[in-house]
Enzyme design. Sequence first.
Site, PDB file in Angstrom:
ATOM      1  N   TYR B  43       0.860  -1.187   0.000  1.00 15.67           N
ATOM      2  CA  TYR B  43       0.000   0.000   0.000  1.00 15.67           C
ATOM      3  C   TYR B  43       0.892   1.232   0.000  1.00 15.67           C
ATOM      4  O   TYR B  43       2.011   1.163  -0.505  1.00 15.67           O
ATOM      5  CB  TYR B  43      -0.954  -0.074   1.211  1.00 15.67           C
ATOM      6  CG  TYR B  43      -2.147   0.838   1.100  1.00 15.67           C
ATOM      7  CD1 TYR B  43      -2.933   0.841  -0.040  1.00 15.67           C
ATOM      8  CD2 TYR B  43      -2.470   1.716   2.139  1.00 15.67           C
ATOM      9  CE1 TYR B  43      -4.020   1.694  -0.156  1.00 15.67           C
ATOM     10  CE2 TYR B  43      -3.562   2.573   2.038  1.00 15.67           C
ATOM     11  CZ  TYR B  43      -4.327   2.560   0.893  1.00 15.67           C
ATOM     12  OH  TYR B  43      -5.404   3.403   0.793  1.00 15.67           O
ATOM     13  N   LYS B  98     -20.920 -20.504  -9.050  1.00 20.02           N
ATOM     14  CA  LYS B  98     -20.114 -20.477 -10.272  1.00 20.02           C
ATOM     15  C   LYS B  98     -18.691 -20.033  -9.945  1.00 20.02           C
ATOM     16  O   LYS B  98     -17.714 -20.596 -10.443  1.00 20.02           O
ATOM     17  CB  LYS B  98     -20.760 -19.490 -11.250  1.00 20.02           C
ATOM     18  CG  LYS B  98     -20.282 -19.619 -12.656  1.00 20.02           C
ATOM     19  CD  LYS B  98     -21.275 -20.409 -13.462  1.00 20.02           C
ATOM     20  CE  LYS B  98     -20.768 -20.638 -14.854  1.00 20.02           C
ATOM     21  NZ  LYS B  98     -21.759 -21.327 -15.664  1.00 20.02           N
ATOM     22  N   ASP B 141     -27.232 -16.469 -16.755  1.00 24.90           N
ATOM     23  CA  ASP B 141     -28.652 -16.464 -16.406  1.00 24.90           C
ATOM     24  C   ASP B 141     -29.374 -15.178 -16.793  1.00 24.90           C
ATOM     25  O   ASP B 141     -29.983 -14.512 -15.957  1.00 24.90           O
ATOM     26  CB  ASP B 141     -28.825 -16.746 -14.901  1.00 24.90           C
ATOM     27  CG  ASP B 141     -28.434 -18.188 -14.561  1.00 24.90           C
ATOM     28  OD1 ASP B 141     -28.155 -18.953 -15.493  1.00 24.90           O
ATOM     29  OD2 ASP B 141     -28.413 -18.535 -13.371  1.00 24.90           O
ATOM     30  N   ALA B 199     -35.128 -23.246 -29.185  1.00 25.64           N
ATOM     31  CA  ALA B 199     -34.328 -22.202 -29.843  1.00 25.64           C
ATOM     32  C   ALA B 199     -33.983 -21.116 -28.830  1.00 25.64           C
ATOM     33  O   ALA B 199     -34.178 -19.929 -29.064  1.00 25.64           O
ATOM     34  CB  ALA B 199     -35.081 -21.638 -31.041  1.00 25.64           C
ATOM     35  N   GLY B 200     -33.477 -21.539 -27.682  1.00 31.11           N
ATOM     36  CA  GLY B 200     -33.016 -20.610 -26.654  1.00 31.11           C
ATOM     37  C   GLY B 200     -31.512 -20.416 -26.777  1.00 31.11           C
ATOM     38  O   GLY B 200     -30.901 -20.742 -27.799  1.00 31.11           O
ATOM     39  N   ALA B 202     -28.804 -21.859 -25.618  1.00 26.57           N
ATOM     40  CA  ALA B 202     -27.868 -22.956 -25.886  1.00 26.57           C
ATOM     41  C   ALA B 202     -27.919 -23.390 -27.351  1.00 26.57           C
ATOM     42  O   ALA B 202     -26.881 -23.519 -28.009  1.00 26.57           O
ATOM     43  CB  ALA B 202     -28.184 -24.138 -24.974  1.00 26.57           C
ATOM     44  N   ASN B 304     -32.972 -29.842 -17.591  1.00 28.33           N
ATOM     45  CA  ASN B 304     -32.825 -30.199 -16.175  1.00 28.33           C
ATOM     46  C   ASN B 304     -34.052 -29.742 -15.408  1.00 28.33           C
ATOM     47  O   ASN B 304     -34.662 -28.745 -15.781  1.00 28.33           O
ATOM     48  CB  ASN B 304     -31.574 -29.531 -15.593  1.00 28.33           C
ATOM     49  CG  ASN B 304     -30.339 -30.373 -15.843  1.00 28.33           C
ATOM     50  OD1 ASN B 304     -30.408 -31.600 -15.885  1.00 28.33           O
ATOM     51  ND2 ASN B 304     -29.209 -29.724 -16.033  1.00 28.33           N
TER      52      ASN B 304
END
Lengths: 157, 448
Positions: B43, B98, B141, B199-200, B202, B304
Amino acid sequence: MYEPGLYVRPASEKDLERLARLIYRFYSFNEEFDPAWALDEDAEAIARELAGEYIGSDDLVLVAEYDNEVVGYIRIVVVENRILASKRLGVIKELYVLPPFRGRGIASRLIAEAQERLGDMGVKHISAEFPAANYVAERFYRALSFRPYLSMYLREV
Amino acid sequence: MEKAEEKVDWYKLSLKLHRFYAGKMETMPKVPVRSLEDFAIWYTPGVAEPSRAIASDPDESFELTSRWNTIAVVSDGTRVLGLGRIGPEAAYPVMEGKALIFKYLGGVDAVPLVHRVRDLEGWISLLKAIEPSFGGINLEDIESPKCFALLDRAREELEIPVWHDDQQGTAAATLAGLINAFKLVGKDMAKSRIVLFGAGAANIALYRLLKVWGVPPGNIVVIDSKGVLHPHRDDIDKLMINNPWKYRIALETGGGWLRAGDGIEKALEGADALVAASRPGPGVIKKEWVAKMAKDAIVFAEANPVPEIWPWEAKEAGARIVATGRSDLPNQVNNSLVFPAVFRGVLDVRAKTITDEMAIEAAVEIARYAEERGLSEDYIIPKMEEWHLYPRVAAAVAVKAVEQGVARKTTTYKEELERAEEIIRRSREKHDLMWEKGLIERPPEDHS
């Protein structure tokens, strides 16, 4: 630059059915953008009448033929204002290409052919009308060097 | 059906342990503090000099600070797991989870960053505003189709890698599985008929990767809730405005070999592979439909917690290779195989972006790793426990970044393999040591 097998020409009587379909699709699409674009319940029949009226009118109505099939059209109305130096302005009122034939420069070709004819008529400017929320059309015309020229606002009476 | 049901009540246990630990991550020093005098180095006054160095060359921030190894896991909480729009606070435990996986499997320091910005322009300003703090951004998400525009714009406008795991992570893991599945059945993927159901995020990303991989668009059919994406579909002009990604797929594929109005049942007739990333099953994909697929059919049912069709049903219907998103079934298509390693690789070469070719390279390396261990119908993709996979994938991605000219530093495969192995090993050892020493508290009832 342009697709081989593509041919642009003025609409004629033999295009009536196909043109009516394209007019209907054009207006159905615009319905998406504002309630004021909502279609009459007889829109399909009216589109047929319009197609008949367009052909042989003073409007410049060109169709794009691809493999002997009409796949797109443009309708331009020339408006006059004699106080302006330019006097006459070509306005693209309707332009539509069937989705399977997009991305091949057909719309640009329709505009280019129309522009040539307008030039022969002594018209100095060409403009395009489309719903304010149609950002795809906005991008398209900007890419062809069109610039914002006129705003149109609306409200319920 | 019972054989795949969970024995442990993960929900109950998870809530209990989350309450006990009150968070999964904390920050730790990585420099010695031999005496408080050392703060004069770390510092003021000493720190002014590294600051001056960075002021004259901002890229030095990757060498003189933790920026090079720190990423943000960013979410607005608009599409969390299968829970939907539950808000940023509720998304936090997912982002923190995550971050834990990033650290444990990839040695990457990840900071959960949940926020209240919803609109695209606001999102872009936010990412650009925080860019100086991070070496990369993992988007997570976020509702579709906003997530597509967001990723495209962020990739254009930021000078650090931006990755949307629900798109690229899932797509790369799926591609890895497909590569090996096609190898096993002895078919050429580029000459096969592939059906993407759903058709999202992924599947739209998978479509793009398949195209770059070399599958002609006309061999691919993409189906959404209204049927096949087809240029003659009634709502095609509306799609152009509302979901240009689906619109482009409709135009590029021409609806594959189908007619407008056809659905999944027709699409599967004679198809070689199905990738379903749609909604939880069972019964979303019916046995009778799978039975009409080509010989040696490949079925990936990735929803899922319950796949669109149970693997045994698909097999009874004639499928030869089946993959799902579940860890308790064979062939788990798992993002966690991809994202820790991809970020390890790009951070180590200070990459500016993650190209589709880099994502494909990750998939190819994952596939190769499984192939070296011996492919079988129940092993087309490695498992998370095979931790030597991660440095391999990191090295492959890093080398590709250098090749494509998007890396700030150069490296070789061998060099990055060793570096990544060292970083990941150290990260795991630190954790294990803290656990052994009791510095990570024992839970009330030990489930270890």
